[in-house]
Every structure is written in C-alpha cells, then in structure tokens.
Design a protein around this motif. Structure first.
Motif, mmCIF file in Angstrom:
data_model
loop_
_atom_site.group_PDB
_atom_site.id
_atom_site.type_symbol
_atom_site.label_atom_id
_atom_site.label_comp_id
_atom_site.label_asym_id
_atom_site.label_seq_id
_atom_site.Cartn_x
_atom_site.Cartn_y
_atom_site.Cartn_z
ATOM 1 N N GLN A 278 -41.606 -43.868 -35.890
ATOM 2 C CA GLN A 278 -40.088 -44.331 -36.879
ATOM 3 C C GLN A 278 -40.267 -42.660 -37.855
ATOM 4 O O GLN A 278 -39.125 -42.405 -38.074
ATOM 5 C CB GLN A 278 -41.440 -44.837 -38.348
ATOM 6 C CG GLN A 278 -41.468 -46.154 -38.612
ATOM 7 C CD GLN A 278 -41.899 -46.918 -38.817
ATOM 8 O OE1 GLN A 278 -43.448 -47.044 -39.897
ATOM 9 N NE2 GLN A 278 -41.560 -48.414 -39.524
ATOM 10 N N THR A 284 -39.021 -41.429 -41.656
ATOM 11 C CA THR A 284 -40.174 -41.202 -43.111
ATOM 12 C C THR A 284 -41.025 -42.413 -41.893
ATOM 13 O O THR A 284 -40.513 -42.928 -41.329
ATOM 14 C CB THR A 284 -39.640 -42.001 -44.193
ATOM 15 O OG1 THR A 284 -38.989 -43.268 -43.800
ATOM 16 C CG2 THR A 284 -39.168 -41.157 -45.096
ATOM 17 N N ASP A 286 -43.492 -46.267 -42.681
ATOM 18 C CA ASP A 286 -42.889 -47.786 -43.349
ATOM 19 C C ASP A 286 -43.826 -48.118 -42.855
ATOM 20 O O ASP A 286 -43.868 -48.248 -42.223
ATOM 21 C CB ASP A 286 -42.037 -48.094 -43.528
ATOM 22 C CG ASP A 286 -42.013 -48.948 -44.335
ATOM 23 O OD1 ASP A 286 -42.849 -49.771 -45.462
ATOM 24 O OD2 ASP A 286 -41.107 -49.840 -44.303
ATOM 25 N N SER A 289 -43.456 -52.685 -42.614
ATOM 26 C CA SER A 289 -42.760 -52.637 -41.721
ATOM 27 C C SER A 289 -43.240 -52.756 -40.321
ATOM 28 O O SER A 289 -42.594 -52.692 -39.060
ATOM 29 C CB SER A 289 -41.280 -52.097 -41.705
ATOM 30 O OG SER A 289 -40.917 -50.544 -41.389
#
Length: 322
Positions: A278, A284, A286, A289
């Motif tokens: 990611q 970024t 997360d 997810s």
C-alpha cells in the motif's frame, strides 16, 4: 539452497502449459479466477493504484478467497479421491523432461522447481499422514492459463492455488518482473521455494478444511489475513525440515539450506506485506483493507514455522496476536 546430486526427481506432478493467449483488457482481478465457485474475487478497491503495481499486487501469493471459502471440490480433512479429473489436464510442453536428478536441480531453475515440489510433497506426507494427498499438479505458464475450477488467469495474478483443481499455478516471470522489479523484493535462489511453499500451504489448508473457516476478507485480523499468515507459517515448517526430506528411494533431496536462503525468504515475505504494498502503490496505509497481513506479521509467522513450529503453533485462527 543446494540439492543432493544423487537424489532422483519425480516430474509426474510438474507441468508446463507454455504461452497462453493474450490478457483480457479488463484484467484478471475482477473475476477471471472466480469461475466454478461463486463469482470473482472481492478485492478491496482502496488498494488498487492507477496502474503498474496496482494491477498485480492485490493477489501476490494469493489464494482466491471466493474459492477458499467454499473449499472447492476437494475432500477437506480426508484422503479420499478428489473431484478433479486429472485426465483433463493438458500434458503441455516438455519443459521438465530433462529433470532427473538433484544434480540437474543444481544446474537448472526448472529442475530446482521440481525438486522443491518433491521436497514439499515428502514433508507434508510425513506431517499429515493419512490426511495427506499430493496436489494434482504444479503448473507453470506464460502470459495466461485456463484452469478448470478457477477460470482463466493471466500473469498479472501472480502465483496462486486453485482449490477445485488442487493445483498450484505459476508464471515464472513473476519473480523478476513483479516481485523484484515492482515490489522491490529480493533476488535470490530461495525466493521461489518460499513462494511455492506458501502456495503448498494453501493446499494443506484445503486438505484440512481450513478454507471453510474464512468468513471475513478484509482487516488486520480478518480470516483472510489469518489464512495467509498460516500459509507463511507452513512454509516455515517446511524450510525447517527441508534437509530431511527424501526422494522415493530414501535419498535426501535438499543437501543444504543456508542462513542467506532464510534471509531471502524473509525479504520476500516483507515485500508482499499489505502495508509495504500500500505504501508503495498509493503512499498511505489502510489496515482495514488488508487481506494478507503486514510485512512484519508475514515474516514473524514464517519464523514461527521455521523455529520448529507445529500445525498447532501455526493456528493463526486461535490467536489475535497476529
């Protein structure tokens, strides 16, 4: 990693399909692997980048989760016959015809792949006993491949295990073009054995019925992450015992596994952590997810297996300490 030159190789489960037809314009992520088991893989759109790495990293080393949940057409937890008819498997090319001994494996990456498959099969046959049956095939391909149980896949998918086929599929260009060039993973001889061991771990999960435990597919403690971390732990279990695995006549298959080999495995595990991917793809992270676990978690669970872990030690479904 070095193989015993006297060991005999069994190529009976290793096949090459050659070059498949061109990729479909939509790519494989939406459902090319979803056939035969309930639609395409539901992958979190938040991970997808604008192109390049975002088109491949979501399913790096991944088992297609929509297939996992149902357990495919196999016989979980038993050693009975598979529903998969091996007579439908195309014999393909003669890529592995010259792979006969451990000496061939030391000289050829293709033959090394056969030797690793043989070692994994021997290890898990010993570990699981009556619950074990070998995977139907390890299939290599270029470009794209048609599977019976998971539809059509392209090289963008990366290595994957198809539960209904009980087969591992691998585009060998993945290691240089994706894992190394796009993900910044290590370049070394033990990277592919780690990947194959991870995918074989999914086969073990299929046999043991673990795939039927997958209900949640996103988040740092989701069932999907637990499944992937367990496959990493199983890969570590094999690596710990690799130098004791034998061919059919009792000759040791793997003569040497070095500290550098293990560092390569840990480097590959880190390269395919959700946070690393990611950060590289979108800048970024997360956690909600995630589908495979962080780099640190993937390394840690490989380490649990490599330290002499057991099936019980690798039960990632029994802990929240991931």
């Amino acid at each position: 990693m070095r193989f015993n030159p006297k060991a005999r190789l069994d190529t009976g489960r290793t096949r090459d399909r050659g070059r498949g037809r061109a990729s479909r314009s939509g790519g494989p992520l939406g459902g090319a692997l979803g056939g035969g088991g309930g639609g395409g893989s539901a992958l979190p759109g938040g991970l997808v980048g604008g192109g390049g790495i975002g088109a491949v990293v979501l399913v790096v080393l991944v088992l297609v989760l929509t297939q996992c949940v149902g357990g495919g057409g196999s016989d979980p937890g038993g050693a009975g016959s598979s529903a998969y008819d091996t007579s439908r498997m195309d014999a393909g090319t003669d890529r592995y015809a010259g792979c006969e001994t451990g000496e061939d494996a030391n000289a050829s990456a293709d033959c090394a792949r056969v030797a690793v498959e043989n070692s994994l099969t021997d290890f898990w046959a010993e570990e699981l006993g009556s619950r074990f049956r070998a995977e139907q095939a390890l299939v290599t391909f270029t470009g794209s491949v048609a599977t019976d149980g998971c539809g059509e896949a392209t090289s963008a998918v990366g290595p994957f295990y198809c539960p209904p086929d009980e087969t591992i599929y691998l585009d060998t260009a993945f290691f240089d073009q994706v894992l190394e060039d796009q993900l910044g993973g290590p370049d070394g001889g033990f990277v592919e054995p780690y990947v194959l061991a991870h995918e074989y771990g999914h086969h073990v999960q299929n046999l043991l019925g673990t795939m039927g435990r997958v209900r949640t597919q996103e988040g740092p403690r989701s069932d999907s992450v637990r499944l992937e971390l367990q496959a990493d732990c199983y890969a570590g279990m094999w690596a710990h015992a690799a130098t004791t695995t034998e061919d059919s006549s009792g000759q040791v298959l793997v003569a040497e596994l070095t500290d550098d080999d293990i560092r390569q495995a840990l480097g590959a595990a880190a390269a395919v952590g959700d946070d690393r991917i990611q950060q590289q793809a979108q800048g970024t992270v997360d956690e909600e997810s995630w589908t495979h676990g962080s780099s640190a978690s993937r390394q840690r669970w490989f380490g649990v297996g490599y330290a002499g872990g057991t099936l019980e030690d690798c039960d990632t479904f029994a802990t929240d300490d991931l």
